[in-house]
Write an enzyme that holds these catalytic residues in place. Structure first.
Site, PDB file in Angstrom:
ATOM      1  CE1 TYR A 159      16.353  89.068  42.216  1.00 17.70           C
ATOM      2  CE2 TYR A 159      15.329  88.373  40.153  1.00 17.70           C
ATOM      3  CZ  TYR A 159      15.223  88.908  41.426  1.00 17.70           C
ATOM      4  OH  TYR A 159      13.977  89.275  41.916  1.00 17.70           O
ATOM      5  CB  SER A 178      11.918  86.762  40.339  1.00 19.60           C
ATOM      6  OG  SER A 178      12.059  87.418  39.085  1.00 19.60           O
TER       7      SER A 178
END
Length: 246
Positions: A155, A141
């Site tokens: 995350y 990501s």
């Protein structure tokens, strides 16, 4: 051009969004594709049907990314179905956000078990099955590199872990001609984060090019990394986020 003809691929989390686009793209390039799903058999079957209707070959395999044996079994079954394994794309993941006080240890365990441990388990199984010259792509990501707001630390940590894993394993896999790289998507138009959703405009406001990725954009980058033109690209990161991290 079918650059992946004769190749055998597994895409984890391939029933929707980016994973589904990757599965379709690899199949369009000629690969036999197995995809895993956790809770959406109908969605997985729809992806398989779209591939087979286009003349490709695909399988759907149920796998719970929180269970080691399930992940290992999916890798082994894909190799058994196709007679080997050339490509592994670790796409399955969870996105849990919020303050630490709300996420707690349960949030940590859930995020790390799916986003990191399941990837490691899949690689552990694939290590003995990947053919010479194989390809591994980990879907990270852009938040692993730059966090623009609060609540994303857990995350971001889980996706940042994939960077070190890929860089380290590039040394282990290299003698067999196997490459391993990380693709970092930014905001991508999926059912989980639609480009016309309530939170889309704040995301566009920090982009250099103010548009969301189409899942096919990410899939095309993955297809290149798994193809013949990327044979010496390994231990690297590729960010596709409309310039958010520029």
């Amino acid at each position: 051009m079918a650059n992946l003809t004769g190749k055998r691929a597994l895409v984890t989390g391939g029933s929707r969004g980016i994973g589904a686009a990757i599965a379709r793209k690899l199949a369009a390039e000629g690969a036999q594709v197995a995809l895993t799903y956790a809770q959406s058999p109908d969605a997985a079957d729809a992806v398989v049907k779209s591939i087979t209707d286009a003349g490709g070959e695909a399988r759907a395999i149920r796998a719970d990314n929180r269970e080691d044996l399930s992940v290992t079994g999916a890798v082994e079954r894909a190799a058994e179905e196709f007679g080997g394994l050339d490509i592994l794309v670790c796409n399955a993941g969870v996105f849990e956000v919020g303050p630490l006080s709300e996420l707690g240890l349960q949030g940590y365990d859930n995020t790390m078990s799916v986003n990191v441990r399941a990837v490691y388990v899949a690689l552990l199984a694939a290590d003995r099955l990947l053919a010479e010259g194989g390809r591994v792509v980990l879907i990270g990501s852009n938040l692993a590199k730059h966090v623009p707001g609060p609540g994303i630390g857990l995350y971001a940590m889980s996706k940042a872990a994939l960077i070190g894993l890929a860089k380290g394993l590039s040394r282990d896999f290299g003698p067999r001609g196997i490459t391993i790289n990380v693709v970092h998507p930014g905001s991508t138009d999926t059912d989980m984060n639609p480009a016309d959703g309530d939170y889309a405009e704040p995301q566009r406001s920090i982009m250099s090019i103010p548009r969301f990725n189409d899942p096919a954009d990410v899939a095309s980058l993955v297809a290149w990394l798994t193809g013949p033109d990327a044979g010496t690209v390994t231990g690297s990161e590729f960010t596709i986020d409309s310039g958010v991290n520029a």
